[in-house]
Design a protein around this motif. Structure first.
Motif, PDB file in Angstrom:
ATOM      1  N   GLU A 290      34.215  45.989  -1.833  1.00 55.17           N
ATOM      2  CA  GLU A 290      33.489  45.219  -2.835  1.00 55.17           C
ATOM      3  C   GLU A 290      32.624  44.151  -2.193  1.00 55.17           C
ATOM      4  OE1 GLU A 290      36.807  45.463  -6.400  1.00 55.17           O
ATOM      5  OE2 GLU A 290      35.889  43.556  -5.844  1.00 55.17           O
ATOM      6  N   PHE A 291      33.191  43.499  -1.246  1.00 58.05           N
ATOM      7  CA  PHE A 291      32.464  42.438  -0.575  1.00 58.05           C
ATOM      8  C   PHE A 291      31.226  42.985   0.121  1.00 58.05           C
ATOM      9  CE2 PHE A 291      31.897  38.408   1.014  1.00 58.05           C
ATOM     10  CZ  PHE A 291      31.802  38.384   2.388  1.00 58.05           C
ATOM     11  N   LEU A 292      31.404  44.096   0.794  1.00 51.87           N
ATOM     12  CA  LEU A 292      30.274  44.707   1.478  1.00 51.87           C
ATOM     13  C   LEU A 292      29.212  45.154   0.497  1.00 51.87           C
ATOM     14  CD1 LEU A 292      32.014  46.812   4.215  1.00 51.87           C
ATOM     15  CD2 LEU A 292      30.395  44.972   4.562  1.00 51.87           C
ATOM     16  N   SER A 293      29.635  45.668  -0.627  1.00 57.61           N
ATOM     17  CA  SER A 293      28.620  46.119  -1.578  1.00 57.61           C
ATOM     18  C   SER A 293      27.893  44.915  -2.166  1.00 57.61           C
ATOM     19  CB  SER A 293      29.245  46.978  -2.668  1.00 57.61           C
ATOM     20  OG  SER A 293      30.145  46.233  -3.432  1.00 57.61           O
ATOM     21  N   MET A 294      28.610  43.811  -2.271  1.00 52.45           N
ATOM     22  CA  MET A 294      27.931  42.605  -2.750  1.00 52.45           C
ATOM     23  C   MET A 294      26.863  42.178  -1.753  1.00 52.45           C
ATOM     24  SD  MET A 294      30.068  39.538  -4.554  1.00 52.45           S
ATOM     25  CE  MET A 294      30.869  39.169  -3.054  1.00 52.45           C
ATOM     26  N   ARG A 295      27.249  42.199  -0.512  1.00 48.29           N
ATOM     27  CA  ARG A 295      26.276  41.812   0.504  1.00 48.29           C
ATOM     28  C   ARG A 295      25.107  42.765   0.543  1.00 48.29           C
ATOM     29  NH1 ARG A 295      29.074  40.898   6.094  1.00 48.29           N
ATOM     30  NH2 ARG A 295      26.917  40.491   6.670  1.00 48.29           N
ATOM     31  N   LEU A 296      25.403  44.019   0.406  1.00 47.04           N
ATOM     32  CA  LEU A 296      24.323  44.992   0.410  1.00 47.04           C
ATOM     33  C   LEU A 296      23.396  44.778  -0.768  1.00 47.04           C
ATOM     34  CD1 LEU A 296      25.905  48.347   1.534  1.00 47.04           C
ATOM     35  CD2 LEU A 296      23.883  47.269   2.455  1.00 47.04           C
ATOM     36  N   ALA A 297      23.988  44.446  -1.878  1.00 44.37           N
ATOM     37  CA  ALA A 297      23.145  44.205  -3.050  1.00 44.37           C
ATOM     38  C   ALA A 297      22.255  42.995  -2.817  1.00 44.37           C
ATOM     39  CB  ALA A 297      24.034  43.989  -4.275  1.00 44.37           C
ATOM     40  N   ALA A 298      22.795  42.027  -2.130  1.00 51.40           N
ATOM     41  CA  ALA A 298      21.981  40.843  -1.858  1.00 51.40           C
ATOM     42  C   ALA A 298      20.892  41.149  -0.842  1.00 51.40           C
ATOM     43  CB  ALA A 298      22.886  39.730  -1.339  1.00 51.40           C
ATOM     44  N   VAL A 299      21.224  41.948   0.107  1.00 52.62           N
ATOM     45  CA  VAL A 299      20.278  42.246   1.179  1.00 52.62           C
ATOM     46  C   VAL A 299      19.173  43.177   0.715  1.00 52.62           C
ATOM     47  CG1 VAL A 299      20.156  43.710   3.225  1.00 52.62           C
ATOM     48  CG2 VAL A 299      21.718  41.770   3.151  1.00 52.62           C
ATOM     49  N   ASN A 300      19.534  44.037  -0.174  1.00 55.89           N
ATOM     50  CA  ASN A 300      18.633  45.131  -0.531  1.00 55.89           C
ATOM     51  C   ASN A 300      17.216  44.776  -0.930  1.00 55.89           C
ATOM     52  OD1 ASN A 300      19.512  47.545   0.034  1.00 55.89           O
ATOM     53  ND2 ASN A 300      20.341  48.040  -1.961  1.00 55.89           N
ATOM     54  N   PRO A 301      17.042  43.944  -1.909  1.00 54.43           N
ATOM     55  CA  PRO A 301      15.677  43.715  -2.387  1.00 54.43           C
ATOM     56  C   PRO A 301      14.768  43.228  -1.256  1.00 54.43           C
ATOM     57  CG  PRO A 301      17.189  42.087  -3.268  1.00 54.43           C
ATOM     58  CD  PRO A 301      18.008  43.154  -2.656  1.00 54.43           C
ATOM     59  N   ARG A 302      15.367  42.532  -0.328  1.00 53.89           N
ATOM     60  CA  ARG A 302      14.553  42.041   0.761  1.00 53.89           C
ATOM     61  C   ARG A 302      14.059  43.187   1.637  1.00 53.89           C
ATOM     62  NH1 ARG A 302      15.970  39.704   5.594  1.00 53.89           N
ATOM     63  NH2 ARG A 302      18.153  39.971   5.084  1.00 53.89           N
ATOM     64  N   ILE A 303      14.933  44.059   1.964  1.00 49.81           N
ATOM     65  CA  ILE A 303      14.592  45.057   2.967  1.00 49.81           C
ATOM     66  C   ILE A 303      13.937  46.287   2.390  1.00 49.81           C
ATOM     67  CG2 ILE A 303      15.630  46.633   4.567  1.00 49.81           C
ATOM     68  CD1 ILE A 303      17.069  44.575   5.660  1.00 49.81           C
ATOM     69  N   ASP A 304      14.244  46.596   1.198  1.00 48.53           N
ATOM     70  CA  ASP A 304      13.578  47.721   0.564  1.00 48.53           C
ATOM     71  C   ASP A 304      13.901  49.038   1.262  1.00 48.53           C
ATOM     72  OD1 ASP A 304      10.216  48.823  -0.095  1.00 48.53           O
ATOM     73  OD2 ASP A 304      12.046  48.930  -1.286  1.00 48.53           O
ATOM     74  N   PHE A 305      15.002  49.072   1.811  1.00 50.35           N
ATOM     75  CA  PHE A 305      15.516  50.291   2.382  1.00 50.35           C
ATOM     76  C   PHE A 305      14.581  51.008   3.312  1.00 50.35           C
ATOM     77  CE2 PHE A 305      19.470  51.802   2.209  1.00 50.35           C
ATOM     78  CZ  PHE A 305      20.101  51.195   1.179  1.00 50.35           C
ATOM     79  N   ASN A 306      14.077  50.278   4.179  1.00 52.49           N
ATOM     80  CA  ASN A 306      13.230  50.897   5.173  1.00 52.49           C
ATOM     81  C   ASN A 306      14.117  51.374   6.306  1.00 52.49           C
ATOM     82  OD1 ASN A 306      11.396  51.629   6.999  1.00 52.49           O
ATOM     83  ND2 ASN A 306      10.294  49.687   7.054  1.00 52.49           N
ATOM     84  N   LEU A 307      13.998  52.605   6.585  1.00 49.24           N
ATOM     85  CA  LEU A 307      14.953  53.135   7.547  1.00 49.24           C
ATOM     86  C   LEU A 307      14.441  53.133   8.978  1.00 49.24           C
ATOM     87  CD1 LEU A 307      16.317  55.964   5.340  1.00 49.24           C
ATOM     88  CD2 LEU A 307      17.315  53.792   5.873  1.00 49.24           C
ATOM     89  N   ASP A 308      13.285  52.606   9.170  1.00 48.39           N
ATOM     90  CA  ASP A 308      12.804  52.570  10.547  1.00 48.39           C
ATOM     91  C   ASP A 308      13.697  51.730  11.415  1.00 48.39           C
ATOM     92  OD1 ASP A 308       9.299  52.579   9.695  1.00 48.39           O
ATOM     93  OD2 ASP A 308      10.752  54.166  10.074  1.00 48.39           O
ATOM     94  N   ALA A 309      14.128  50.684  10.838  1.00 49.30           N
ATOM     95  CA  ALA A 309      14.973  49.790  11.616  1.00 49.30           C
ATOM     96  C   ALA A 309      16.225  50.520  12.059  1.00 49.30           C
ATOM     97  CB  ALA A 309      15.329  48.569  10.786  1.00 49.30           C
ATOM     98  N   LEU A 310      16.660  51.355  11.193  1.00 50.80           N
ATOM     99  CA  LEU A 310      17.855  52.092  11.543  1.00 50.80           C
ATOM    100  C   LEU A 310      17.596  52.986  12.735  1.00 50.80           C
ATOM    101  CD1 LEU A 310      19.284  53.013   8.094  1.00 50.80           C
ATOM    102  CD2 LEU A 310      20.230  51.521   9.797  1.00 50.80           C
ATOM    103  N   LEU A 311      16.452  53.527  12.768  1.00 51.62           N
ATOM    104  CA  LEU A 311      16.099  54.373  13.892  1.00 51.62           C
ATOM    105  C   LEU A 311      16.239  53.612  15.189  1.00 51.62           C
ATOM    106  CD1 LEU A 311      12.872  56.457  13.599  1.00 51.62           C
ATOM    107  CD2 LEU A 311      14.881  56.921  14.948  1.00 51.62           C
ATOM    108  N   ALA A 312      15.729  52.435  15.170  1.00 49.20           N
ATOM    109  CA  ALA A 312      15.775  51.641  16.385  1.00 49.20           C
ATOM    110  C   ALA A 312      17.194  51.328  16.746  1.00 49.20           C
ATOM    111  CB  ALA A 312      14.998  50.350  16.182  1.00 49.20           C
TER     112      ALA A 312
END
Lengths: 346, 166
Positions: free
Chosen positions: A240-262
């Motif tokens: 739950e805590f992680l999903s809360m954080r993800l929800a908070a983080v999400n709008p900022r990042i917009d799920f761009n997966l390039d970063a993940l690539l790196a």
């Protein structure tokens, strides 16, 4: 004797024909024919069965090919009830998983051996002589020595299997309930079943103890259960805590997966990797699932060109999280380290 | 540019992804990220936490598949909920659904007397789908559930790290 015999005969028929319809059916007809044909001998129809074609009867009985073990079928022709029980066990053996069934078979055979030995058989020396001979070959080496223990253990197992599988209680059908319970254990079918269940529960508890960290030292089911419950609650809270954080983080990042690539490139391999290659090489070897096949080609391109990391290709980028997440086995700390590391390189 | 490094010895040789926990992790990660992408576009930030949590559970359950009782229970819940949402008479169906759920009573009341019965109730409440099974089954479901929860936490942590660091 006689009413018992007659009562068990139809059961015997059904039981054995259930186990081995082809062979049994044939043998059965013969036996049945014999039985019905010799009413004149009076009540001792089953002695008639046994006397008239003793070699045939033995053969018929031997033919019962229990699929599970190379053991000869438990041959206790003196008691049709026992044969019935044997056939039941064989049915279980074919239907159920092997370890239990093998135990059951061995137990049943050994038990029956016990009975054969202990109880003076009513009439038949003949089958007796054949049965030990046949059974000796396979059973003697293993079973006789550990018979008691096996009987004890398998009693529980067999009882459990019987309870689980046979819809009708075997205790009811067969007159010899005492066959089952042995050697200082409670003779109750209920307690046997309970004991079997308790063993299952203990086995599962052991598994859980290994799974939950810190449970190994605790003894006692209740406290282990407490620990398990705490652990599950903690994990759920973490999610739950992680999903809360993800929800908070999400709008900022917009799920761009390039970063993940790196990030992933670095984390997947040893730190020194430039990361470009890691994804392409890795994706070949490690990604499972059909999804990746679509992605693999764009992946290679992505992997080869460093500057292309800036490109937004969702399809190819999609794989990256998997690959990074796959690197869990290696210390996960490297993941975040490398993502920052790679960024600095770029 | 093309420095052909040899494949990493630690990751390459035995194909470490074939161990069951990493298989689950992969599947979960894929589904979860799919879901997150979709969510990101649709939902307003107010309900986001709730939907993300539901997406996490749902993607975990679908990654596990219908093999386990707890994953089946979660999938049932989700399907019931979506059905419920689509239906006109929400209240009526909701009552039906909840009644059906409670009908699946505990398996063996005897077990409670034998072993730690207080904790058993709690455990049933925690593990999804724990209402309708015996104690023994409950324990094995709990073990699998713990494994999957752990994988879920790891994956989500990693995703978070990647997102927050970039």
């Amino acid at each position: 004797m006689e009413p018992k015999v007659e009562a068990t005969q139809p059961q015997f028929r059904s039981g054995i024909s259930g186990a081995n319809p082809v062979e049994m059916g044939l043998g059965f007809d013969e036996i049945h024919g014999l039985i019905s044909a010799a009413p004149g001998t009076g009540g001792s129809s089953f002695t008639a069965l046994l006397e008239l074609p003793p070699p045939q009867a033995v053969e018929l009985l031997v033919k019962e090919d229990f699929p599970v073990k190379p053991m000869p079928p438990p041959i206790f022709p003196s008691n049709i009830a026992l044969i019935d029980r044997a056939s039941k066990f064989s049915v279980f053996a074919s239907a159920d998983n092997s370890p239990e069934s093998t135990n059951i078979l061995s137990a049943s055979s050994s038990m029956k051996l016990d009975l054969v030995k202990q109880e003076p058989l009513e009439s038949d020396s003949h089958p007796n002589s054949s049965s030990p001979a046949v059974s000796n070959q396979s059973l003697k080496s293993n079973k006789r020595k550990e018979r008691e223990k096996k009987v004890k253990e398998s009693n529980k197992k067999s009882k459990k299997v019987v309870a689980n599988e046979a819809s009708e209680d075997s205790g009811e059908k067969l007159p010899y309930v005492h066959v089952r319970a042995r050697r200082g254990q409670a003779t109750d079918s209920h307690s046997l079943a309970e004991r079997a269940r308790r063993e299952k529960i203990n086995a599962r508890m052991k598994l859980l103890q290994e799974l939950v960290p810190g449970c190994n030292k605790i003894s006692g089911t209740a406290m282990v259960l407490d620990e398990i419950i705490n652990h599950v609650q903690a994990l759920q809270r973490q999610v739950e805590f992680l999903s809360m954080r993800l929800a908070a983080v999400n709008p900022r990042i917009d799920f761009n997966l390039d970063a993940l690539l790196a990030g992933e490139g670095g984390s997947s391999i040893d730190n020194s990797y430039p990361g470009t290659f890691a994804p392409s090489i890795w994706s070949e070897g490690q990604i499972n699932g059909s999804r990746q096949h679509q992605y693999q080609q764009p992946w290679h391109f992505e992997g080869l060109h460093q500057p292309s990391w800036g490109r937004e290709e969702d399809t190819s980028n999609f794989i990256t999280p998997e690959t990074s997440l796959l690197s869990y086995d290696s210390p996960a700390n490297s993941a975040s380290l490398h993502s920052s590391h790679l960024k600095m390189e770029l | 540019m093309t420095t052909t490094h040899p494949k990493n010895p630690t990751t390459h040789p035995k194909n470490p992804t074939t161990n069951p926990s990493s298989v689950i992790r992969t599947r979960f990660a894929v589904r979860f990220l799919h879901a997150m992408k979709k969510l990101n576009k649709k939902t307003p930030p107010s309900r986001r936490y709730h939907t993300i949590r539901a997406a996490a559970c749902a993607s975990m359950a679908s990654a596990v598949g219908p093999r386990r009782a707890w994953s089946r229970a979660i999938l049932r819940k989700i399907r019931a909920r979506t059905l419920h949402d689509h239906l006109i008479h929400k209240s009526r169906n909701h009552r039906l659904i909840t009644r059906r759920k409670s009908a699946g009573l505990r398996g063996n009341p005897r077990d409670q007397e034998e072993v730690g019965f207080r904790q058993e109730d709690d455990l049933r409440g925690l593990v999804p789908g724990g209402e309708g099974m015996g104690f023994c089954r409950l324990l094995s479901e709990t073990a699998h559930y713990i494994k999957c929860l752990r994988a879920q936490v790891q994956v989500m942590t990693n995703i978070l790290d990647h997102y927050s660091s970039s």
